[in-house]
Design a protein around this motif. Structure first.
Motif, PDB file in Angstrom:
ATOM      1  N   VAL A   3       0.830  -1.207   0.000  1.00 43.25           N
ATOM      2  CA  VAL A   3       0.000   0.000   0.000  1.00 43.25           C
ATOM      3  C   VAL A   3       0.860   1.250   0.000  1.00 43.25           C
ATOM      4  O   VAL A   3       0.475   2.284  -0.582  1.00 43.25           O
ATOM      5  CB  VAL A   3      -0.973   0.016   1.206  1.00 43.25           C
ATOM      6  N   GLU A   4       2.017   1.176   0.630  1.00 42.94           N
ATOM      7  CA  GLU A   4       2.910   2.342   0.655  1.00 42.94           C
ATOM      8  C   GLU A   4       3.375   2.698  -0.758  1.00 42.94           C
ATOM      9  O   GLU A   4       3.390   3.873  -1.142  1.00 42.94           O
ATOM     10  CB  GLU A   4       4.123   2.075   1.564  1.00 42.94           C
ATOM     11  N   GLU A   5       3.750   1.684  -1.521  1.00 45.24           N
ATOM     12  CA  GLU A   5       4.172   1.918  -2.901  1.00 45.24           C
ATOM     13  C   GLU A   5       3.010   2.432  -3.744  1.00 45.24           C
ATOM     14  O   GLU A   5       3.196   3.311  -4.600  1.00 45.24           O
ATOM     15  CB  GLU A   5       4.710   0.618  -3.513  1.00 45.24           C
ATOM     16  N   ALA A   6       1.814   1.906  -3.496  1.00 40.04           N
ATOM     17  CA  ALA A   6       0.638   2.324  -4.260  1.00 40.04           C
ATOM     18  C   ALA A   6       0.292   3.784  -3.981  1.00 40.04           C
ATOM     19  O   ALA A   6      -0.037   4.535  -4.908  1.00 40.04           O
ATOM     20  CB  ALA A   6      -0.551   1.424  -3.912  1.00 40.04           C
ATOM     21  N   LYS A   7       0.366   4.182  -2.725  1.00 37.31           N
ATOM     22  CA  LYS A   7       0.075   5.577  -2.382  1.00 37.31           C
ATOM     23  C   LYS A   7       1.099   6.514  -3.013  1.00 37.31           C
ATOM     24  O   LYS A   7       0.732   7.569  -3.548  1.00 37.31           O
ATOM     25  CB  LYS A   7       0.060   5.754  -0.865  1.00 37.31           C
ATOM     26  N   GLU A   8       2.353   6.126  -2.973  1.00 33.75           N
ATOM     27  CA  GLU A   8       3.413   6.948  -3.568  1.00 33.75           C
ATOM     28  C   GLU A   8       3.199   7.107  -5.072  1.00 33.75           C
ATOM     29  O   GLU A   8       3.329   8.215  -5.620  1.00 33.75           O
ATOM     30  CB  GLU A   8       4.779   6.317  -3.282  1.00 33.75           C
ATOM     31  N   LEU A   9       2.860   6.014  -5.750  1.00 27.36           N
ATOM     32  CA  LEU A   9       2.622   6.074  -7.190  1.00 27.36           C
ATOM     33  C   LEU A   9       1.405   6.932  -7.502  1.00 27.36           C
ATOM     34  O   LEU A   9       1.439   7.763  -8.417  1.00 27.36           O
ATOM     35  CB  LEU A   9       2.422   4.668  -7.749  1.00 27.36           C
TER      36      LEU A   9
END
Length: 211
Positions: free
Chosen positions: A32-38
């Protein structure tokens, strides 16, 4: 990499190929952290953003991340103080630059299945906002459209009715009763393709998210 993570990645690659041939932009993020950043990287400064109701967006932290952006005009439905103001935000959201939502189901071949009550969320998906950004956990992937409709009604809608305290058969039994009362299943939309190439951007997340 664990077997489940490897499986999610391979399945996501298959779904993204389906999205691509349907003129939608697909991405895969393991967390989820990577998804939010993207997702935040896709939103340019000086733009406007809005969203449809979504447990997934809450779980990822998208709404808070948007509210923290000083360079983005946020059409925040939670700030409405009257039904009239909520209605205005719904209408204004149809001409925003970025509209965020999840999807109730996504087929392995890249089709989107969504169910809605008021219809503001599926209306924005179909037409209006310049960009639609969909975030969905890999638990939303199904084999066929038919399975997607079943998932949307029996799993997603039933749990959302319980969450929203709706007076529906499914909120009591956990099973869709095909009701016509206080239902949130007024609109069932199947998106086969995007008329505007890459207007719809789908971020698949290698976690179980939402309903």
């Amino acid at each position: 990499m664990s077997v489940k993570k490897d499986y999610y990645k391979k399945l996501a690659d298959t779904v993204i190929k389906g999205l691509t041939k349907r003129h939608m932009e697909g991405h895969y993020c393991e967390t989820v952290e990577e998804a939010k950043e993207l997702a935040m990287a896709l939103v340019t400064g000086g733009s406007s953003a809005a969203w449809g109701g979504s447990v997934t967006l809450d779980e990822i932290g998208i709404l808070d991340a948007l509210r923290e952006r000083t360079d983005v005009t946020v059409l925040d439905r939670s700030k409405a103080t009257s039904p009239e103001e909520t209605k205005k935000i719904f209408h204004d959201s149809l001409s925003c630059d970025y509209y965020f939502m999840s999807s109730n189901a996504i087929t392995q071949d890249g089709e989107l299945i969504n169910i809605d009550g008021t219809g503001n969320r599926v209306a924005a998906l179909i037409y209006g906002p310049e960009n639609v950004i969909i975030l969905a956990g890999m638990n939303k992937i199904v084999k066929t459209v038919e399975e997607g409709v079943t998932r949307s009604r029996d799993i997603a809608a039933s749990q959302n009715c319980i969450r929203l305290n709706k007076n529906t058969p499914c909120s009591v039994t956990g099973v869709c009763g095909n009701c016509l009362g206080d239902t949130i299943c007024d609109q069932i939309v199947i998106t086969r393709a995007s008329r505007v190439p890459n207007r719809i951007k789908v971020i698949l997340v290698g976690e179980v998210l939402g309903f």
